[in-house]
Design a protein around this motif. Structure first.
Motif, PDB file in Angstrom:
ATOM      1  N   GLY A   1       0.718  -1.220  -0.121  1.00 31.18           N
ATOM      2  CA  GLY A   1       0.200   0.193  -0.336  1.00 31.18           C
ATOM      3  C   GLY A   1       0.774   1.707  -0.323  1.00 31.18           C
ATOM      4  O   GLY A   1       0.540   2.477  -0.064  1.00 31.18           O
ATOM      5  N   THR A   2       2.055   1.058  -0.134  1.00 32.12           N
ATOM      6  CA  THR A   2       3.163   2.030   0.262  1.00 32.12           C
ATOM      7  C   THR A   2       3.018   3.085  -1.622  1.00 32.12           C
ATOM      8  O   THR A   2       3.590   1.805  -2.046  1.00 32.12           O
ATOM      9  N   PRO A   3       2.806   4.224  -2.115  1.00 30.64           N
ATOM     10  CA  PRO A   3       3.281   4.610  -2.760  1.00 30.64           C
ATOM     11  C   PRO A   3       4.215   4.493  -4.189  1.00 30.64           C
ATOM     12  O   PRO A   3       4.883   4.557  -2.919  1.00 30.64           O
ATOM     13  N   CYS A   4       4.267   4.243  -4.787  1.00 30.44           N
ATOM     14  CA  CYS A   4       5.603   4.328  -5.217  1.00 30.44           C
ATOM     15  C   CYS A   4       6.863   5.331  -5.254  1.00 30.44           C
ATOM     16  O   CYS A   4       7.939   4.748  -5.176  1.00 30.44           O
ATOM     17  N   SER A   5       5.826   6.182  -5.785  1.00 32.78           N
ATOM     18  CA  SER A   5       7.019   7.515  -5.861  1.00 32.78           C
ATOM     19  C   SER A   5       6.293   8.405  -5.953  1.00 32.78           C
ATOM     20  O   SER A   5       4.917   8.395  -5.857  1.00 32.78           O
ATOM     21  N   PRO A   6       6.271   9.564  -5.415  1.00 33.69           N
ATOM     22  CA  PRO A   6       5.907  10.572  -5.191  1.00 33.69           C
ATOM     23  C   PRO A   6       4.718  10.580  -6.925  1.00 33.69           C
ATOM     24  O   PRO A   6       5.889  11.286  -7.691  1.00 33.69           O
ATOM     25  N   GLY A   7       3.951  11.801  -6.661  1.00 35.61           N
ATOM     26  CA  GLY A   7       3.527  11.598  -8.067  1.00 35.61           C
ATOM     27  C   GLY A   7       2.860  11.091  -8.602  1.00 35.61           C
ATOM     28  O   GLY A   7       2.172  10.850 -10.706  1.00 35.61           O
TER      29      GLY A   7
END
Length: 485
Positions: free
Chosen positions: A157-163
């Protein structure tokens, strides 16, 4: 997505010894298998999945998170395992995180603050590092130092990278399809249906090549409610203009050129571009929540305006009827003009004795009286438009008189009217004659030239034009009840 793991497989042995104890659900599955395969027969084909379990709680309380559900596979030794995935992940519908909330990856790196790592007793403060090859590893940079350390995988559930829209699942970066499932390849078709094949909508694709006889605003097309994937392009010194459902210009209205950018209109975002060369484009994803009117502000002959959009099948017929009702050409205000006035002369010395000026004779004379119930009924029932308007300006053009009026109340209309319209009358001394800055009740007809280049509102000679009053308002409303159907 999650793949089958050995720990998730249940073997069903049919021998008399070493038989495992089966729960009620497994007993039912075994009975179903025996009945379908035949008692004593060998197992054929893939194993069988249990029903999906319930979705887990979301991995986050705000922003983007995921939930997971799983199932188990039962299969016989020597047979094929189940086809498909043992886990499914979907996005959670969550509110946006408040300003100042700490991102999920930052929290995971911060868990190692003040703890010895790298086999020494040194401690560091850790922040996320996004330059490592695998963006789903917990790569953290030691603040104030030129190295980072990987603490294994990030939590699901952690975003892969910002944006980006991807989320990490089991060490992989997955994006959600239109069905909300991570790793799904389901996509919306042009009609907005998830996994569809464009069968529920039609593509409207045309090139508008008509060229007006005078500079000004001309209708190109109606873009109806529900339109998607709107694209408009042309190459000329002309300018595209867009009118919203409230009758106001979204861009390039009232003879003013708008800057390129993104504009909100009809529930969607319209991207307007204008390159250094003579090229303009409009694009919008849609769907539109109300009708839009696309126009062109002509300054030179029109070389062609290409436009397209996708429309639900059930709205295509009404769109064709609306397009004909609106007409391809618009009675649109030109640069506002007023009657020329004589220049002011220097003030003469005050005479010793006051003199009463002699009024100049009216060159047009008086119009015959056309009042009466029969006259009102005749023009109300035959007129294409009946409305209350205020006269803003008057201009003589050749053997015609053009009034610019502000429409205030519509009693009858065969097609849409705008807030500002031109009303034409024959002759330089038309009857009835409209005075500036007064309000009238008008019954006018729509006149389209044979070549289709002019679309006008015409006030017939000796037609219906009465100064507005509450009494006249009541009479015109009563006239509407007596027109033949």
């Amino acid at each position: 997505m999650g793949k089958l793991r050995p720990g998730k497989v249940e073997w069903l042995a049919l021998g008399h010894t070493g038989r495992p104890t089966l729960r009620p659900l497994q007993n039912l599955l075994l009975l179903w298998t025996l009945l379908n395969c035949g008692l004593g027969g060998s197992a054929q084909g893939p194993g069988e999945w249990t029903p999906w379990g319930s979705w887990s709680r979301c991995s986050s309380s705000c922003g983007r998170g995921l939930s997971v559900r799983s199932r188990r596979c039962f299969w016989f030794p020597g047979g094929e395992p189940c086809w498909g995935d043992s886990h499914e992940y979907r996005l959670c519908p969550l509110p946006d995180c408040p300003l100042g909330a700490i991102p999920f990856r930052d929290l995971q790196c911060a868990l190692y603050n003040g703890h010895p790592v790298l086999g020494t007793q040194k401690t560091y403060q850790w922040v996320p590092f996004y330059g490592a090859p695998n963006q789903c590893d917990l790569n953290c940079l030691a603040e104030g130092h030129a190295f980072y350390h990987s603490f294994g995988r990030v939590l699901d559930g952690t975003p892969c990278s910002p944006g980006t829209q991807g989320l990490c699942v089991a060490g992989r970066c997955l994006s959600a399809g239109c069905d909300g499932l991570l790793g799904s390849d389901a996509r919306e078709d042009h009609c907005g249906r998830c996994g569809g094949t464009n069968e529920s909508c039609l593509l409207v694709q045309r090139v508008f090549r008509d060229s007006g006889a005078f500079a000004g605003y001309w209708n190109v097309t109606l873009i109806p409610e529900g339109a998607r994937h709107i694209r408009v392009a042309h190459r000329s010194r002309n300018h595209l203009a867009l009118i919203g459902g409230d009758g106001r210009y979204v861009l390039n209205g009232n003879w003013a050129v708008s800057p390129p950018g993104t504009y909100e209109a009809a529930g969607t975002r319209v991207v307007y571009t204008r390159a250094a060369g003579p090229e303009e484009t409009l694009s919008a994803a849609g769907p539109t929540s109300q009708d839009l009117l696309l126009q062109v502000l002509l300054q030179e002959p029109n070389p062609g305006i290409a436009f397209e959009f996708w429309l639900p099948r059930e709205r295509y017929g009404p769109f064709q009827a609306q397009a004909q009702a609106v007409g391809w050409f618009l009675r649109q205000q030109q640069p506002r003009e007023v009657e020329p006035q004589a220049p002011e002369l220097p003030a003469a010395p005050a005479p010793s004795a006051p003199r009463t000026p002699t009024p100049a004779p009216d060159p047009c004379g008086r119009c015959p009286d056309t009042r009466g119930r029969a006259h009102r009924l005749l023009y109300y029932c035959r007129g294409d438009f009946v409305f209350r308007a205020r006269v803003l300006s008057r201009l003589h053009q050749g053997q015609e008189t053009r009034y610019e009026v502000q429409v205030q109340l519509i009693y009858k209309n065969r097609s849409p009217l705008r807030a500002l319209e031109y009303v034409w009358a024959l002759g330089r001394c038309p009857c009835p004659r409209l005075d500036l800055h007064r309000e009238y009740l008008l019954a006018v007809q729509r006149l389209i030239s044979p070549d289709g280049t002019q679309d006008r509102l015409l006030l017939p000679h000796m037609g219906y034009a009465r100064a507005w009053s509450p009494a006249e308002d009541s009479r015109v409303r009563l006239a509407a009840r007596h027109c033949p159907v």
